[in-house]
Design a protein around this motif. Structure first.
Motif, short mmCIF file in Angstrom:
data_model
loop_
_atom_site.label_atom_id
_atom_site.label_comp_id
_atom_site.label_asym_id
_atom_site.label_seq_id
_atom_site.Cartn_x
_atom_site.Cartn_y
_atom_site.Cartn_z
N ASN A 56 2.86 4.37 -8.50
CA ASN A 56 1.82 4.73 -9.66
C ASN A 56 0.40 4.79 -9.06
OD1 ASN A 56 0.35 4.94 -12.10
ND2 ASN A 56 1.53 3.37 -12.94
N VAL A 57 -0.53 5.70 -9.64
CA VAL A 57 -1.68 5.94 -9.34
C VAL A 57 -2.65 5.75 -10.75
CG1 VAL A 57 -3.70 7.56 -8.43
CG2 VAL A 57 -1.45 7.27 -7.45
N GLU A 58 -3.66 4.95 -10.81
CA GLU A 58 -4.26 5.04 -12.07
C GLU A 58 -5.95 4.61 -11.65
OE1 GLU A 58 -5.06 2.09 -15.93
OE2 GLU A 58 -3.06 2.42 -15.11
N ARG A 60 -8.54 4.80 -9.12
CA ARG A 60 -8.40 4.64 -7.58
C ARG A 60 -7.43 3.60 -7.13
NH1 ARG A 60 -14.15 5.26 -5.00
NH2 ARG A 60 -13.50 2.79 -5.07
N THR A 61 -6.52 3.33 -7.96
CA THR A 61 -5.58 2.35 -7.47
C THR A 61 -4.28 2.70 -7.48
OG1 THR A 61 -7.01 0.53 -8.52
CG2 THR A 61 -4.84 -0.19 -8.07
N LEU A 62 -3.66 2.60 -6.19
CA LEU A 62 -2.44 3.17 -5.67
C LEU A 62 -1.41 1.77 -6.05
CD1 LEU A 62 -0.38 5.27 -4.54
CD2 LEU A 62 -0.94 4.37 -2.67
N THR A 63 -0.46 1.73 -6.92
CA THR A 63 0.35 0.60 -6.93
C THR A 63 1.91 1.07 -6.64
OG1 THR A 63 -0.93 -0.05 -8.72
CG2 THR A 63 1.20 -1.16 -8.29
N GLN A 91 -0.95 -3.27 -4.05
CA GLN A 91 -2.00 -2.37 -4.77
C GLN A 91 -2.96 -2.09 -3.80
OE1 GLN A 91 -3.24 -4.29 -8.16
NE2 GLN A 91 -2.30 -2.96 -9.42
N THR A 93 -6.46 0.27 -2.95
CA THR A 93 -7.61 0.93 -3.38
C THR A 93 -7.87 2.21 -2.76
OG1 THR A 93 -8.81 -0.90 -4.42
CG2 THR A 93 -10.18 0.82 -4.26
N VAL A 94 -7.80 3.20 -2.99
CA VAL A 94 -8.17 4.62 -2.29
C VAL A 94 -9.40 5.06 -2.61
CG1 VAL A 94 -5.47 4.85 -2.26
CG2 VAL A 94 -6.93 5.93 -4.06
N LEU A 100 -4.89 12.88 -5.32
CA LEU A 100 -3.91 12.08 -5.64
C LEU A 100 -2.80 12.52 -6.71
CD1 LEU A 100 -6.60 9.19 -6.62
CD2 LEU A 100 -5.01 9.49 -4.56
N ILE A 116 -0.34 11.79 1.39
CA ILE A 116 -1.51 12.00 0.47
C ILE A 116 -2.35 13.11 1.16
CG2 ILE A 116 -3.34 10.71 -0.73
CD1 ILE A 116 -1.89 8.10 -0.11
#
Length: 143
Positions: A56-58, A60-63, A91, A93-94, A100, A116
């Motif tokens: 999941n990406v929300e 700038r956080t990729l989980t 998690q 931070t990208v 994304l 990515i």
């Protein structure tokens, strides 16, 4: 009634947070590198049911979440039980400049691979510099 500060309780709480973070990274070790115009992330997830993997990406956080189920209980006498079970999450931070919405994910032989791409507007590009003709002269206007 005043609240008492217990430094040992606070240290225990902080240590618990560090151990939890260390447990997640130990259970989900990863390699991350850049190859040309995309980044590649390899994460070891042996024994994980592929249906439980969630990427999941929300903002700038990729989980990344995954679940490893316990062996069936019953009439078992455990002699050793070292393989961790449960739900794990990491998690990351990208940075900016990644596409994304174009992340590709595969899971093969216990390894999750994310590709990515770098966003088009973040890719380096060469800008050509125009220069005038060296023989051009400016002439004074006649009065």
């Amino acid at each position: 009634m005043a609240t008492r500060f217990d430094p040992f309780h606070e240290m225990d709480r902080m240590l618990g947070q560090l151990v939890a973070a260390d447990r997640a990274s130990a259970a989900m070790p990863l390699d991350l590198y850049r190859a040309g115009d995309h980044y590649v992330l390899h994460m070891d997830l042996p024994g994980v049911d592929p249906g439980t993997i969630d990427v999941n990406v929300e903002d700038r956080t990729l989980t990344i979440r995954a679940q490893r189920s316990a062996a069936p209980e019953g009439d078992l006498q455990w002699l050793a039980r070292e393989r961790p079970v449960g739900t794990y999450a990491r998690q990351l931070t990208v940075g900016r400049g990644l596409a994304l919405d174009a992340i590709a994910a595969t899971y093969t032989d216990g390894v999750l691979t994310l590709t990515i791409p770098v966003a088009e507007d973040a890719k380096p590009r060469r800008i050509e510099v125009q220069h005038g003709d060296a023989t051009t002269r400016l002439e004074a206007a006649k009065a």
